[in-house]
Design a protein around this motif. Structure first.
Motif, PDB file in Angstrom:
ATOM      1  N   PRO A   2      -3.042 -12.089  -0.220  1.00 43.81           N
ATOM      2  CA  PRO A   2      -2.826 -10.766   0.368  1.00 43.81           C
ATOM      3  C   PRO A   2      -4.139  -9.993   0.501  1.00 43.81           C
ATOM      4  O   PRO A   2      -5.013 -10.088  -0.356  1.00 43.81           O
ATOM      5  CB  PRO A   2      -1.891 -10.066  -0.611  1.00 43.81           C
ATOM      6  CG  PRO A   2      -1.607 -10.996  -1.707  1.00 43.81           C
ATOM      7  CD  PRO A   2      -2.343 -12.263  -1.466  1.00 43.81           C
ATOM      8  N   THR A   3      -4.250  -9.253   1.564  1.00 49.62           N
ATOM      9  CA  THR A   3      -5.487  -8.523   1.811  1.00 49.62           C
ATOM     10  C   THR A   3      -5.400  -7.062   1.386  1.00 49.62           C
ATOM     11  O   THR A   3      -6.405  -6.401   1.279  1.00 49.62           O
ATOM     12  CB  THR A   3      -5.859  -8.582   3.305  1.00 49.62           C
ATOM     13  OG1 THR A   3      -4.783  -8.036   4.068  1.00 49.62           O
ATOM     14  CG2 THR A   3      -6.127 -10.001   3.738  1.00 49.62           C
ATOM     15  N   ASN A   4      -4.197  -6.555   1.184  1.00 50.26           N
ATOM     16  CA  ASN A   4      -4.083  -5.168   0.762  1.00 50.26           C
ATOM     17  C   ASN A   4      -2.833  -4.979  -0.106  1.00 50.26           C
ATOM     18  O   ASN A   4      -2.019  -5.886  -0.259  1.00 50.26           O
ATOM     19  CB  ASN A   4      -4.056  -4.228   1.975  1.00 50.26           C
ATOM     20  CG  ASN A   4      -2.910  -4.526   2.912  1.00 50.26           C
ATOM     21  OD1 ASN A   4      -1.783  -4.747   2.467  1.00 50.26           O
ATOM     22  ND2 ASN A   4      -3.175  -4.530   4.213  1.00 50.26           N
ATOM     23  N   GLU A   5      -2.703  -3.787  -0.655  1.00 44.89           N
ATOM     24  CA  GLU A   5      -1.603  -3.521  -1.574  1.00 44.89           C
ATOM     25  C   GLU A   5      -0.239  -3.649  -0.904  1.00 44.89           C
ATOM     26  O   GLU A   5       0.709  -4.197  -1.484  1.00 44.89           O
ATOM     27  CB  GLU A   5      -1.752  -2.115  -2.157  1.00 44.89           C
ATOM     28  CG  GLU A   5      -0.705  -1.785  -3.182  1.00 44.89           C
ATOM     29  CD  GLU A   5      -0.896  -0.393  -3.776  1.00 44.89           C
ATOM     30  OE1 GLU A   5       0.006   0.019  -4.523  1.00 44.89           O
ATOM     31  OE2 GLU A   5      -1.901   0.255  -3.495  1.00 44.89           O
ATOM     32  N   LYS A   6      -0.124  -3.192   0.333  1.00 45.61           N
ATOM     33  CA  LYS A   6       1.166  -3.257   1.032  1.00 45.61           C
ATOM     34  C   LYS A   6       1.600  -4.715   1.217  1.00 45.61           C
ATOM     35  O   LYS A   6       2.767  -5.063   0.998  1.00 45.61           O
ATOM     36  CB  LYS A   6       1.053  -2.554   2.375  1.00 45.61           C
ATOM     37  CG  LYS A   6       2.344  -2.466   3.137  1.00 45.61           C
ATOM     38  CD  LYS A   6       2.184  -1.671   4.416  1.00 45.61           C
ATOM     39  CE  LYS A   6       3.481  -1.599   5.162  1.00 45.61           C
ATOM     40  NZ  LYS A   6       3.353  -0.846   6.405  1.00 45.61           N
ATOM     41  N   GLU A   7       0.670  -5.561   1.607  1.00 47.44           N
ATOM     42  CA  GLU A   7       0.987  -6.979   1.795  1.00 47.44           C
ATOM     43  C   GLU A   7       1.356  -7.635   0.464  1.00 47.44           C
ATOM     44  O   GLU A   7       2.313  -8.402   0.382  1.00 47.44           O
ATOM     45  CB  GLU A   7      -0.213  -7.688   2.420  1.00 47.44           C
ATOM     46  CG  GLU A   7       0.062  -9.120   2.804  1.00 47.44           C
ATOM     47  CD  GLU A   7      -1.120  -9.765   3.510  1.00 47.44           C
ATOM     48  OE1 GLU A   7      -1.026 -10.961   3.799  1.00 47.44           O
ATOM     49  OE2 GLU A   7      -2.132  -9.092   3.753  1.00 47.44           O
ATOM     50  N   TYR A   8       0.609  -7.313  -0.592  1.00 49.31           N
ATOM     51  CA  TYR A   8       0.882  -7.853  -1.926  1.00 49.31           C
ATOM     52  C   TYR A   8       2.275  -7.421  -2.386  1.00 49.31           C
ATOM     53  O   TYR A   8       3.044  -8.231  -2.888  1.00 49.31           O
ATOM     54  CB  TYR A   8      -0.193  -7.372  -2.905  1.00 49.31           C
ATOM     55  CG  TYR A   8      -0.047  -7.920  -4.298  1.00 49.31           C
ATOM     56  CD1 TYR A   8      -0.281  -9.262  -4.566  1.00 49.31           C
ATOM     57  CD2 TYR A   8       0.314  -7.093  -5.358  1.00 49.31           C
ATOM     58  CE1 TYR A   8      -0.152  -9.775  -5.845  1.00 49.31           C
ATOM     59  CE2 TYR A   8       0.443  -7.594  -6.639  1.00 49.31           C
ATOM     60  CZ  TYR A   8       0.206  -8.932  -6.875  1.00 49.31           C
ATOM     61  OH  TYR A   8       0.338  -9.436  -8.142  1.00 49.31           O
ATOM     62  N   ASN A   9       2.606  -6.153  -2.206  1.00 47.99           N
ATOM     63  CA  ASN A   9       3.937  -5.658  -2.574  1.00 47.99           C
ATOM     64  C   ASN A   9       5.020  -6.371  -1.775  1.00 47.99           C
ATOM     65  O   ASN A   9       6.110  -6.641  -2.287  1.00 47.99           O
ATOM     66  CB  ASN A   9       4.022  -4.152  -2.381  1.00 47.99           C
ATOM     67  CG  ASN A   9       3.275  -3.379  -3.439  1.00 47.99           C
ATOM     68  OD1 ASN A   9       2.891  -3.928  -4.459  1.00 47.99           O
ATOM     69  ND2 ASN A   9       3.048  -2.109  -3.197  1.00 47.99           N
ATOM     70  N   LEU A  49      -2.480  -0.783  -7.374  1.00 45.16           N
ATOM     71  CA  LEU A  49      -3.675  -1.525  -7.011  1.00 45.16           C
ATOM     72  C   LEU A  49      -4.533  -0.686  -6.059  1.00 45.16           C
ATOM     73  O   LEU A  49      -4.011   0.054  -5.229  1.00 45.16           O
ATOM     74  CB  LEU A  49      -3.292  -2.830  -6.302  1.00 45.16           C
ATOM     75  CG  LEU A  49      -2.606  -3.875  -7.157  1.00 45.16           C
ATOM     76  CD1 LEU A  49      -2.167  -5.030  -6.279  1.00 45.16           C
ATOM     77  CD2 LEU A  49      -3.511  -4.372  -8.249  1.00 45.16           C
ATOM     78  N   GLY A  50      -5.820  -0.812  -6.199  1.00 48.36           N
ATOM     79  CA  GLY A  50      -6.720  -0.098  -5.295  1.00 48.36           C
ATOM     80  C   GLY A  50      -7.043   1.311  -5.741  1.00 48.36           C
ATOM     81  O   GLY A  50      -7.857   1.982  -5.151  1.00 48.36           O
ATOM     82  N   GLN A  51      -6.394   1.779  -6.797  1.00 49.09           N
ATOM     83  CA  GLN A  51      -6.685   3.109  -7.314  1.00 49.09           C
ATOM     84  C   GLN A  51      -7.414   2.943  -8.641  1.00 49.09           C
ATOM     85  O   GLN A  51      -6.869   2.407  -9.594  1.00 49.09           O
ATOM     86  CB  GLN A  51      -5.413   3.908  -7.545  1.00 49.09           C
ATOM     87  CG  GLN A  51      -4.666   4.250  -6.282  1.00 49.09           C
ATOM     88  CD  GLN A  51      -3.399   5.042  -6.594  1.00 49.09           C
ATOM     89  OE1 GLN A  51      -3.098   5.323  -7.731  1.00 49.09           O
ATOM     90  NE2 GLN A  51      -2.687   5.390  -5.554  1.00 49.09           N
TER      91      GLN A  51
END
Length: 56
Positions: free
Chosen positions: A2-9, A52-54
């Motif tokens: 996954p490249t970002n949090e939305k995709e990972y979720n 993630l990312g924060q």
């Protein structure tokens, strides 16, 4: 990967949906216990704080 949090979720939600479908068709108590155990880990990742990312 996954490249970002939305995709990972999205991947985590897919895993939860798969566990739910398996849960619906099994009557094996041991399998249901394993599913519940795995669900906890996936939900911990999905609902972790901070997200993630924060960085805090």
């Amino acid at each position: 990967m996954p490249t970002n949090e939305k995709e990972y979720n999205g991947y985590l939600i897919d895993q939860l949906r798969l566990l739910k479908r398996i849960e619906e068709v099994t009557k094996d108590k041991e399998a249901l216990e394993v599913i519940a155990f795995e669900r906890e880990f996936i939900e911990q990742k999905l609902y972790q704080n901070p997200a993630l990312g924060q960085n805090k």
